[in-house]
Design an enzyme around this catalytic site. Structure first.
Site, PDB file in Angstrom:
ATOM      1  N   ASP A   1       0.821  -1.235   0.146  1.00  0.00           N
ATOM      2  CA  ASP A   1      -0.032   0.051   0.129  1.00  0.00           C
ATOM      3  C   ASP A   1       0.966   1.132   0.006  1.00  0.00           C
ATOM      4  O   ASP A   1       1.443   1.584   1.023  1.00  0.00           O
ATOM      5  CB  ASP A   1      -0.767   0.226   1.214  1.00  0.00           C
ATOM      6  CG  ASP A   1      -1.999   1.200   1.345  1.00  0.00           C
ATOM      7  OD1 ASP A   1      -1.979   1.617   0.122  1.00  0.00           O
ATOM      8  OD2 ASP A   1      -2.358   1.395   2.331  1.00  0.00           O
TER       9      ASP A   1
ATOM     10  N   CYS B   1      -4.069   5.136  -2.353  1.00  0.00           N
ATOM     11  CA  CYS B   1      -5.454   5.840  -2.108  1.00  0.00           C
ATOM     12  C   CYS B   1      -5.431   6.711  -3.174  1.00  0.00           C
ATOM     13  O   CYS B   1      -5.575   8.069  -2.681  1.00  0.00           O
ATOM     14  CB  CYS B   1      -5.480   6.217  -0.680  1.00  0.00           C
ATOM     15  SG  CYS B   1      -4.026   7.023  -0.075  1.00  0.00           S
TER      16      CYS B   1
END
EC number: 2.1.1.176
Length: 402
Positions: A300, A353
């Site tokens: 991530d 994100c």
């Protein structure tokens, strides 16, 4: 509006806004600061201050236009911006001198002049509007509008301690209403102080958006695996992985910032996680020593954060093209080097994100077409868009190593 208007509220809002825009401080930290300065405020007053501050930050460029302010600096300037925001939302203003000659009629007149000026209307820098148009084409307008809305509050049930059904009942006893929306995710339908609940203190849930909750399950972990979360941060996804692994196997959480890993340790203790080890990436040797040690790898990676502007609206005023270029270079480097930690036959999730293809699809394609990705294949990928799924913008791709 649930709270009455008091001068002290506007002083707190102006103080926070000056620190955010003149000093570059983070919005959430400044809102927390001003709320702590007067502990006598009730919950409605605190909510009013927080919501109006975020509202001004989110709509800063538009409000400068509506309030006819080119470069706000003074206390009175930020009072005026807040007044313009309230008028724009239908609230009548008291006749306080700080609001000057602000009127609903003038605000409406100024609003009518931005119908064809999306960057002003949606309150973003021109360069960012051009980038979004280039990257998302016809989807950019709807995405941008959705990113300017208030973010929903979503919880992730900690299945090491409870179930979604039990958590719904426990929170209801504390007057917090939730709705089970998927897997471990609960949507909070009425905003309250979740961190003060017995359920939170007992480690029964974490705040984690629905889109973010899709990363860990995509790794398809089981209790026999060695799993590495290589950009763990404060560890929300590490805790999710621990629950999916049933607190068994080996879970290694890495990050370049040791202070974030210290926070993860505290969260892991509250969550009842005991299969997790943290390790700071203090040199390139840390990653090299883990070559082909992982059955599963979660990346991530650092990103622009454009998918979570609803939560961090001040980010759009801090971002710049140079930062974006640096983070794209960093993403490619992490993907190429860290992927070596996966054993043959293993699996990797690359996630961000962000909603930009440059950080998402393009990075995966680049990796697969370079030497580092020669043993890898793309299993699936998906970009979660706020106007489609209704939650944060997020990208998840799953890659298999042969």
């Amino acid at each position: 509006m649930s709270a009455r208007l008091y001068p002290a509220h506007f002083e707190a809002i102006a103080s926070a806004l000056q620190a955010i825009f003149l000093k570059g401080n983070y919005a959430d930290k400044e809102i927390s600061r001003v709320l702590k300065e007067d502990k006598k405020r009730g919950s409605k007053d605190r909510a009013f201050i927080a919501e109006q501050t975020y509202g001004v930050v989110r709509n800063y460029r538009l409000l400068k236009h509506l309030a006819e302010l080119e470069n706000p600096t003074s206390r009175e300037d930020f009072w005026r911006l807040t007044g313009a925001w309230l008028l724009h939302n239908g609230t009548n203003l008291p006749g306080w001198k700080e609001f000057g000659n602000l009127s609903r009629e003038r605000v409406e007149e100024r609003m009518a002049t931005v119908d064809d000026k999306r960057a002003v209307r949606e309150s973003i820098p021109d360069w960012l509007d051009a980038l979004g148009t280039d990257q998302l084409g016809d989807n950019w307008g709807a995405t941008l509008t959705a990113l300017n809305e208030q973010a929903p509050v979503v919880l992730r049930t900690n299945r090491l301690k409870t179930t979604p059904e039990e958590l719904i009942k426990a929170l209801a006893k504390e007057s917090i209403l939730t709705e089970h929306i998927a897997a471990d995710a609960l949507l909070v339908t009425e905003r309250r102080n979740l961190f003060a609940t017995k359920a939170f203190k007992a480690g029964h849930f974490e705040l984690q958006d629905f889109s973010s909750q899709q990363a860990a399950p995509s790794l398809d972990v089981d209790p026999s695996h060695t799993v590495i979360d290589a950009c763990a941060g404060a560890g929300g996804k590490s805790l999710h992985l621990a629950a999916l692994m049933q607190n068994r196997g080996k879970l290694l959480s890495l990050d370049v910032h040791n202070w974030k890993l210290e926070e993860l340790k505290k969260r892991a203790k509250r969550a009842g996680v005991n299969n997790l080890e943290t390790r700071a990436i203090s040199s390139t040797k840390i990653v090299k020593r883990l070559t082909e040690r992982a059955d599963r790898l979660l990346l991530d990676v650092p990103c622009s954060g454009l998918g979570v502007l609803r939560r961090n609206p001040d980010a759009k005023w801090k971002l710049n093209p140079d930062f974006l270029e640096r983070v794209i270079t960093e993403q490619a480097d992490i993907l190429a080097r860290y992927s070596r930690m996966v054993k043959p036959g293993g699996k990797m999730v690359y996630a961000t994100c962000s909603i930009l293809p440059r950080e998402n699809d393009d990075q995966v394609d680049r990796f697969l077409n370079e030497e580092a990705g020669k043993d890898w294949t793309l299993a699936r990928k998906h970009t979660y868009l706020p106007q489609v799924e209704g939650y944060d913008g997020f990208f998840v791709s799953v890659l298999d190593r042969t």
